[in-house]
Design a protein around this motif. Structure first.
Motif, short mmCIF file in Angstrom:
data_model
loop_
_atom_site.label_atom_id
_atom_site.label_comp_id
_atom_site.label_asym_id
_atom_site.label_seq_id
_atom_site.Cartn_x
_atom_site.Cartn_y
_atom_site.Cartn_z
N GLY A 123 0.80 -1.22 0.00
CA GLY A 123 0.00 0.00 0.00
C GLY A 123 0.83 1.26 0.00
N GLY A 124 2.04 1.17 -0.54
CA GLY A 124 2.95 2.33 -0.57
C GLY A 124 4.10 2.21 0.39
N ALA A 125 4.02 1.25 1.34
CA ALA A 125 5.02 1.15 2.40
C ALA A 125 6.41 0.83 1.88
N VAL A 126 6.50 -0.05 0.88
CA VAL A 126 7.82 -0.49 0.39
C VAL A 126 8.58 0.67 -0.25
N GLY A 127 7.92 1.38 -1.15
CA GLY A 127 8.58 2.50 -1.82
C GLY A 127 8.92 3.64 -0.89
N ILE A 128 8.00 3.96 0.02
CA ILE A 128 8.24 5.04 0.97
C ILE A 128 9.43 4.70 1.86
N THR A 163 10.13 11.21 -2.59
CA THR A 163 8.97 10.38 -2.86
C THR A 163 7.73 11.25 -2.84
N ILE A 164 6.57 10.61 -3.00
CA ILE A 164 5.31 11.34 -3.15
C ILE A 164 4.46 11.16 -1.89
N PRO A 165 4.42 12.15 -1.01
CA PRO A 165 3.58 12.03 0.18
C PRO A 165 2.10 12.15 -0.16
N ASN A 166 1.29 11.44 0.59
CA ASN A 166 -0.17 11.53 0.47
C ASN A 166 -0.76 11.03 1.78
N ASN A 167 -2.05 10.81 1.82
CA ASN A 167 -2.68 10.39 3.08
C ASN A 167 -2.26 9.00 3.52
N ALA A 168 -1.65 8.22 2.62
CA ALA A 168 -1.15 6.90 3.00
C ALA A 168 -0.05 7.02 4.06
N PHE A 169 0.65 8.14 4.09
CA PHE A 169 1.65 8.34 5.14
C PHE A 169 0.99 8.19 6.51
N TYR A 170 -0.18 8.80 6.68
CA TYR A 170 -0.88 8.74 7.97
C TYR A 170 -1.45 7.35 8.24
N THR A 171 -2.09 6.78 7.22
CA THR A 171 -2.79 5.52 7.47
C THR A 171 -1.83 4.36 7.67
N LEU A 172 -0.71 4.35 6.95
CA LEU A 172 0.29 3.29 7.16
C LEU A 172 0.85 3.36 8.58
N SER A 214 -6.92 5.23 2.98
CA SER A 214 -7.42 6.57 3.31
C SER A 214 -8.91 6.69 3.05
N SER A 215 -9.44 5.96 2.04
CA SER A 215 -10.89 6.02 1.82
C SER A 215 -11.64 5.35 2.96
N HIS A 216 -11.06 4.31 3.57
CA HIS A 216 -11.65 3.68 4.75
C HIS A 216 -11.71 4.68 5.90
N ILE A 217 -10.57 5.32 6.16
CA ILE A 217 -10.51 6.25 7.30
C ILE A 217 -11.43 7.45 7.06
N MET A 218 -11.51 7.94 5.83
CA MET A 218 -12.39 9.07 5.56
C MET A 218 -13.86 8.66 5.62
N THR A 219 -14.17 7.40 5.31
CA THR A 219 -15.55 6.94 5.49
C THR A 219 -15.93 6.99 6.96
#
Length: 317
Positions: free
Chosen positions: A74-79, A93-102, A161-166
């Motif tokens: 879910g982005g963890a490997v590349g980050i 790298t490209i930060p996004n809301n996955a930083f928070y959710t990971l 992030s769509s889970h958390i925003m739901t």
């Protein structure tokens, strides 16, 4: 009065010149290839965004920009690989809301403060979109029904992030919700179209093709305005404080020299004016919303305060 011999003056001048040259000036950043690690597979929204930026950024920097796709987790490997690079500004790298959710899910060892955030470039809202079989055509009707009995909302991926925003949207609406995860946005959208769930919380690009024609999905509210769905009201318009958007920008391992960050900011400010990049942003359905410096850090911290607690709640941490 004594005079200094000419040969001594010459020796002093030579020594001064040698002393000045003993510490060579630092090369202007960048003096080599810059690498952008995309922590997702080629062809996705983040990859398409970076590919649109690549050419204009090369022109602005006057050097090569290499894009590497390192997918997984879910982005963890590349980050994580980006974080292992030297903090010199040459690998980002490209930060996004996955930083928070990971981080909130406990799936990674890094923390928000392990990065230097150089820019936010684009944002993308989350949209609550209802099934044509749900019986609701607007947000007010949906909220009222959710007070009587639970409604069902789908999203893409547990801990995404769509889970958390739901969760955040349900909490803000005071709605009774049964949450239904799907492997991806297309599966969640298909479930809503088929009436298996009452609605989905996804990005506009995930649902826009399912909003046209008879029997289509009904977008009722978004976290901010979007050019893909310009007529959809925001949650704030209805009195609900739900304003968190997805975002994409540039981040590097913490410790990047100030002059390198300044060079990145100047290059990005030039690159994003490229007409091709501007057209790509519009086609991707994201909104050009650049932030740098203190304003950027305030945005990052706000996202951390909203998304981390909810993610930890999901993870039971």
């Amino acid at each position: 009065m004594t005079s200094t011999p000419m040969f001594r003056l010459g020796a002093l001048a030579l020594a001064a010149a040698l002393g000045a040259g003993a510490a060579p000036a630092r090369a202007e950043f960048p003096d080599g290839t810059v690498t952008i690690i995309v922590p997702y597979s080629a062809g996705g929204g983040t990859d398409n965004f970076v590919r649109a930026l690549e050419g204009p950024l090369e022109a602005a920097f006057g050097t090569d920009v290499a894009v590497r796709n390192i997918a997984g987790g879910g982005g963890a490997v590349g980050i994580t690989q980006a974080l292992a690079a030297k903090p010199d500004g040459y690998t980002v790298t490209i930060p996004n809301n996955a930083f928070y959710t990971l981080i909130g899910m406990g799936n990674v060892q890094f923390a928000i403060d392990d990065f230097d955030y150089i820019a936010r470039l684009v944002t993308e809202p989350y949209v609550l979109t209802l099934s044509p079989k749900s019986g609701h055509a607007d947000l007010a009707s949906f909220v009222a029904a959710s007070q009587e009995k639970p409604v069902t909302l789908g999203f893409a991926g547990v801990g995404s992030s769509s889970h958390i925003m739901t969760l955040a949207i349900a909490e803000a609406l005071g709605a009774q919700v049964k949450f239904v995860p799907y492997p991806g946005g297309s599966e969640a959208t298909a479930a809503a179209l088929g009436g298996h769930i009452d609605g989905v919380v996804l990005s506009p690009s995930d649902v826009v093709s399912a909003i046209e024609g008879d029997g289509s999905l009904v977008p009722v509210a978004s976290t901010s305005k979007t050019s893909l769905l310009p007529d959809v009201p925001t949650f704030a318009d209805a009195g609900f404080e739900v304003t968190t958007d997805q975002w994409r920008g540039i981040a590097a391992p913490a410790g990047v020299p100030a002059e390198a960050i300044a060079a990145w900011e100047a290059a990005l400010q030039q690159a994003v004016q490229d007409p091709g990049f501007q057209a790509a942003v519009k086609n991707l359905g994201v909104e050009f919303a650049p932030l740098y410096g203190d304003e950027l850090m305030e945005f990052v911290k706000t996202g951390e305060e909203v998304l981390l607690p909810l993610t930890r709640e999901v993870a039971g941490n």
